[in-house]
Design an enzyme around this catalytic site. Structure first.
Site, PDB file in Angstrom:
ATOM      1  CG  LEU A  63      -1.679   1.114   1.431  1.00  0.00           C
ATOM      2  CD1 LEU A  63      -2.968   1.216   0.615  1.00  0.00           C
ATOM      3  CD2 LEU A  63      -2.359   1.042   3.014  1.00  0.00           C
ATOM      4  CE1 TYR A  64       5.635   1.751  -2.162  1.00  0.00           C
ATOM      5  CE2 TYR A  64       4.016   0.062  -3.049  1.00  0.00           C
ATOM      6  CZ  TYR A  64       5.102   0.497  -2.630  1.00  0.00           C
ATOM      7  OH  TYR A  64       6.001  -0.634  -2.727  1.00  0.00           O
ATOM      8  CG  ASN A  99       2.711  -5.658   2.162  1.00  0.00           C
ATOM      9  OD1 ASN A  99       3.793  -5.468   1.966  1.00  0.00           O
ATOM     10  ND2 ASN A  99       1.804  -6.309   2.169  1.00  0.00           N
ATOM     11  CE1 TYR A 145      -6.349 -12.593  16.224  1.00  0.00           C
ATOM     12  CE2 TYR A 145      -6.100 -13.778  18.219  1.00  0.00           C
ATOM     13  CZ  TYR A 145      -6.432 -12.586  17.592  1.00  0.00           C
ATOM     14  OH  TYR A 145      -6.667 -11.338  18.051  1.00  0.00           O
TER      15      TYR A 145
HETATM   16  P1  NAD Z   1     -12.711  -7.243  13.664  1.00  0.00           P
HETATM   17  O1  NAD Z   1     -13.003  -8.889  12.994  1.00  0.00           O
HETATM   18  O2  NAD Z   1     -14.229  -6.611  14.079  1.00  0.00           O
HETATM   19  O3  NAD Z   1     -12.059  -6.343  12.932  1.00  0.00           O
HETATM   20  C1  NAD Z   1     -10.705  -6.771  11.989  1.00  0.00           C
HETATM   21  C2  NAD Z   1     -10.912  -5.767  10.859  1.00  0.00           C
HETATM   22  O4  NAD Z   1      -9.805  -6.044   9.879  1.00  0.00           O
HETATM   23  C3  NAD Z   1     -12.282  -6.120   9.926  1.00  0.00           C
HETATM   24  O5  NAD Z   1     -12.714  -5.050   9.440  1.00  0.00           O
HETATM   25  C4  NAD Z   1     -11.813  -6.793   8.755  1.00  0.00           C
HETATM   26  O6  NAD Z   1     -12.439  -6.735   7.668  1.00  0.00           O
HETATM   27  C5  NAD Z   1     -10.512  -6.629   8.351  1.00  0.00           C
HETATM   28  N1  NAD Z   1      -9.281  -7.087   7.874  1.00  0.00           N
HETATM   29  C6  NAD Z   1      -9.265  -8.500   8.344  1.00  0.00           C
HETATM   30  N2  NAD Z   1      -7.954  -9.008   7.483  1.00  0.00           N
HETATM   31  C7  NAD Z   1      -7.739  -8.135   6.632  1.00  0.00           C
HETATM   32  C8  NAD Z   1      -7.054  -7.771   5.386  1.00  0.00           C
HETATM   33  N3  NAD Z   1      -6.056  -8.707   5.289  1.00  0.00           N
HETATM   34  N4  NAD Z   1      -6.863  -6.480   4.990  1.00  0.00           N
HETATM   35  C9  NAD Z   1      -7.396  -5.372   5.419  1.00  0.00           C
HETATM   36  N5  NAD Z   1      -8.440  -5.778   6.361  1.00  0.00           N
HETATM   37  C10 NAD Z   1      -8.461  -6.634   6.976  1.00  0.00           C
HETATM   38  O7  NAD Z   1     -11.986  -7.345  15.044  1.00  0.00           O
HETATM   39  P2  NAD Z   1     -11.739  -6.461  16.194  1.00  0.00           P
HETATM   40  O8  NAD Z   1     -12.125  -6.987  17.351  1.00  0.00           O
HETATM   41  O9  NAD Z   1     -12.133  -5.127  15.904  1.00  0.00           O
HETATM   42  O10 NAD Z   1     -10.137  -6.608  16.358  1.00  0.00           O
HETATM   43  C11 NAD Z   1      -9.340  -5.451  15.894  1.00  0.00           C
HETATM   44  C12 NAD Z   1      -7.748  -5.823  16.124  1.00  0.00           C
HETATM   45  O11 NAD Z   1      -7.557  -6.113  17.596  1.00  0.00           O
HETATM   46  C13 NAD Z   1      -7.327  -7.117  15.614  1.00  0.00           C
HETATM   47  O12 NAD Z   1      -5.955  -7.063  15.260  1.00  0.00           O
HETATM   48  C14 NAD Z   1      -7.498  -7.924  16.799  1.00  0.00           C
HETATM   49  O13 NAD Z   1      -6.447  -9.015  16.527  1.00  0.00           O
HETATM   50  C15 NAD Z   1      -7.248  -7.275  17.781  1.00  0.00           C
HETATM   51  N6  NAD Z   1      -7.780  -7.863  19.172  1.00  0.00           N
HETATM   52  C16 NAD Z   1      -8.991  -7.376  19.471  1.00  0.00           C
HETATM   53  C17 NAD Z   1      -9.453  -8.008  20.594  1.00  0.00           C
HETATM   54  C18 NAD Z   1     -10.804  -8.148  20.835  1.00  0.00           C
HETATM   55  O14 NAD Z   1     -11.230  -8.322  22.010  1.00  0.00           O
HETATM   56  N7  NAD Z   1     -11.850  -7.578  20.346  1.00  0.00           N
HETATM   57  C19 NAD Z   1      -8.638  -8.721  21.641  1.00  0.00           C
HETATM   58  C20 NAD Z   1      -7.304  -8.998  21.334  1.00  0.00           C
HETATM   59  C21 NAD Z   1      -6.703  -8.408  20.040  1.00  0.00           C
HETATM   60  N1  UDP Z   2       5.638  -1.379   1.331  1.00  0.00           N
HETATM   61  C1  UDP Z   2       4.538  -0.707   1.258  1.00  0.00           C
HETATM   62  N2  UDP Z   2       4.330   0.488   1.228  1.00  0.00           N
HETATM   63  C2  UDP Z   2       5.351   1.355   1.183  1.00  0.00           C
HETATM   64  C3  UDP Z   2       6.815   0.781   1.384  1.00  0.00           C
HETATM   65  C4  UDP Z   2       6.802  -0.602   1.447  1.00  0.00           C
HETATM   66  O1  UDP Z   2       3.364  -1.495   1.114  1.00  0.00           O
HETATM   67  O2  UDP Z   2       5.226   2.465   1.131  1.00  0.00           O
HETATM   68  C5  UDP Z   2       6.064  -2.818   1.273  1.00  0.00           C
HETATM   69  C6  UDP Z   2       6.707  -3.425   0.322  1.00  0.00           C
HETATM   70  O3  UDP Z   2       5.953  -4.331  -0.297  1.00  0.00           O
HETATM   71  C7  UDP Z   2       7.760  -4.167   0.750  1.00  0.00           C
HETATM   72  C8  UDP Z   2       7.250  -4.221   2.430  1.00  0.00           C
HETATM   73  O4  UDP Z   2       6.627  -3.150   2.607  1.00  0.00           O
HETATM   74  O5  UDP Z   2       7.676  -5.424   0.547  1.00  0.00           O
HETATM   75  C9  UDP Z   2       8.747  -4.188   3.332  1.00  0.00           C
HETATM   76  O6  UDP Z   2       9.085  -2.792   3.115  1.00  0.00           O
HETATM   77  P1  UDP Z   2      10.690  -2.796   3.553  1.00  0.00           P
HETATM   78  O7  UDP Z   2      11.164  -1.239   2.787  1.00  0.00           O
HETATM   79  O8  UDP Z   2      11.051  -2.926   4.896  1.00  0.00           O
HETATM   80  O9  UDP Z   2      11.581  -4.032   2.860  1.00  0.00           O
HETATM   81  P2  UDP Z   2      11.920  -4.241   1.415  1.00  0.00           P
HETATM   82  O10 UDP Z   2      11.172  -3.487   0.320  1.00  0.00           O
HETATM   83  O11 UDP Z   2      13.329  -4.030   1.164  1.00  0.00           O
HETATM   84  O12 UDP Z   2      11.254  -5.575   1.171  1.00  0.00           O
END
Ligand code: NAD
Ligand code: UDP
Ligand code: UDP
Length: 326
Positions: A63-64, A99, A145
């Site tokens: 993501l940039y 990322n 997880y």
């Molecule tokens: P949630 O499932 O409601 O929220 C997670 C969000 O992340 C969702 O909106 C989902 O669509 C999004 N998401 C998942 N994978 C993604 C991806 N690859 N790219 C982009 N978005 C993505 O859960 P929450 O309870 O709001 O939890 C939020 C954070 O807090 C999580 O990281 C969770 O591990 C952490 N957490 C929550 C609790 C709790 O009790 N609620 C406890 C410990 C840790």
């Molecule tokens: N990255 C990204 N957005 C940015 C810069 C980096 O998503 O603005 C991602 C990119 O895909 C990279 C990862 O972050 O693989 C880790 O970046 P870093 O610079 O630490 O490592 P490198 O690019 O050397 O793998």
């Protein structure tokens, strides 16, 4: 000072409350979410605000964008959701965090990782201080997880050491409140939805296992305070409410507050289900001057009102992957 803040997972339960809080404080907020468990409904009230922007994106892809701070919350959090596609769960915690750390490094943003009490696994030390290394099964159903989040913590600390980045980790303990997903299987949402619908309250095991429940507003306050600390404060810091309840006590409290006639019934305990969990929050008290303020009956009442409204509108539980309000 107004900042540009990225919240990943911003359409989820905790993320939506965080976005709301940051927009109200006058910041520009970019909410990034792939809507796996999050919904537009959670952030619908923010969409008209010119300081709020929504981007559908999966953080396992680069993501940039240009931002000053990153709160990385993206990751399904309930066992039902994170076990639905366990490989994607690990990817989100490992590739996704790489990322977001890479992005933070490029734009010199402050970074906060939402970690979890699950890094302690089924703890043999009680309550759990941050120094405890945990008792985690590396190959069980929860491992995608737990180990994903542990690796994410490793990555944050390696980026801090290797690239001198201002990054931080908070370990969140069970948190509840409005906008929890009605079918995510977590105990508070399950019990409230069951009680309101007149269905049996499902205690897993004998209900003697304990958890400590933090109301969402208290949690968000601690996260924002943590982001506000200097680079020397990296954590990990436990955030949660140390008042411990057995699951049976929670069930009884939900029945009392809803006035429901539902019965408590017993079902098998899921594997690797921790027997007790209570945060040691001395560090959060000391470093953030923070203390949870909302007692369980008060927070539960607000949560019950939320679900009551949701169910009246006909938006009740639905299976994973069938989220209708995206
Ligand atoms: P949630 O499932 O409601 O929220 C997670 C969000 O992340 C969702 O909106 C989902 O669509 C999004 N998401 C998942 N994978 C993604 C991806 N690859 N790219 C982009 N978005 C993505 O859960 P929450 O309870 O709001 O939890 C939020 C954070 O807090 C999580 O990281 C969770 O591990 C952490 N957490 C929550 C609790 C709790 O009790 N609620 C406890 C410990 C840790
Ligand atoms: N990255 C990204 N957005 C940015 C810069 C980096 O998503 O603005 C991602 C990119 O895909 C990279 C990862 O972050 O693989 C880790 O970046 P870093 O610079 O630490 O490592 P490198 O690019 O050397 O793998
Ligand atoms: N639990 C329960 N009935 C339910 C849902 C959960 O008894 O309908 C129990 C579950 O076995 C666990 C506790 O409540 O011991 C907390 O479960 P949750 O999934 O909310 O959180 P976690 O196990 O991740 O702490």
């Amino acid at each position: 000072m107004q900042k540009r803040i990225l919240v990943t997972g911003g359409a989820g339960f905790l993320g939506s409350h965080l976005c709301e809080r940051l927009v109200a404080a006058g910041h520009e907020v970019l909410c990034v979410d792939n809507f796996f468990t999050g919904t537009r409904r959670n952030i619908a009230h923010l969409l008209d605000d010119r300081r709020f922007e929504l981007l559908r994106h999966d953080i396992t892809f680069p993501l940039y964008v240009e931002v000053d701070e990153i709160y990385n919350l993206a990751c399904p959090a309930s066992p039902i959701h994170y076990q639905f596609d366990p490989v994607q769960t690990t990817k989100t915690s490992v590739m996704g965090v790489i990322n977001m750390l890479g992005l933070a490094k490029r734009v010199k943003a402050k970074f906060l990782q939402a970690s979890t009490s699950e890094v302690y696994g089924d703890p043999s030390v009680h309550p759990q201080p941050e120094e405890y290394w945990g008792n985690v099964n590396p190959i069980g159903f929860r491992s995608c997880y737990d180990e994903g989040k542990r690796c994410a913590e490793t990555l944050v600390f390696d980026y801090i050491r290797q690239h001198r980045m201002p990054a931080k980790v908070v370990r969140i303990f069970n948190t509840y409140g409005p906008r929890m997903h009605p079918s995510d299987g977590r105990v508070v949402s399950n019990f409230v939805v069951q009680a309101l619908g007149g269905k049996d309250i499902t205690l897993y095991g004998d209900g003697s296992q304990t958890r400590s429940f933090c109301y969402v507003d208290d949690l968000i306050e601690a996260m924002v305070r943590m982001m506000g600390t200097g680079p020397e404060t990296t954590g990990p810091i436990n955030i949660g409410n140390p008042t411990e309840f057995s699951i049976r006590e929670l069930g009884e409290l939900v029945l009392e507050l809803t006035g429901s006639k539902s019965k408590l019934i017993f079902e098998p305990l899921p594997s690797d289900d921790p027997k007790q969990r209570q945060p040691d929050i001395r560090k959060a008290r000391e470093l953030l001057g923070w203390e949870p303020e909302i007692a369980l009956p008060v927070g539960l009442k607000k949560t019950i009102d939320y679900f009551d409204d949701l169910l009246r509108r006909g938006d009740g539980p639905h299976p994973v992957g069938a989220s209708r309000s995206n």
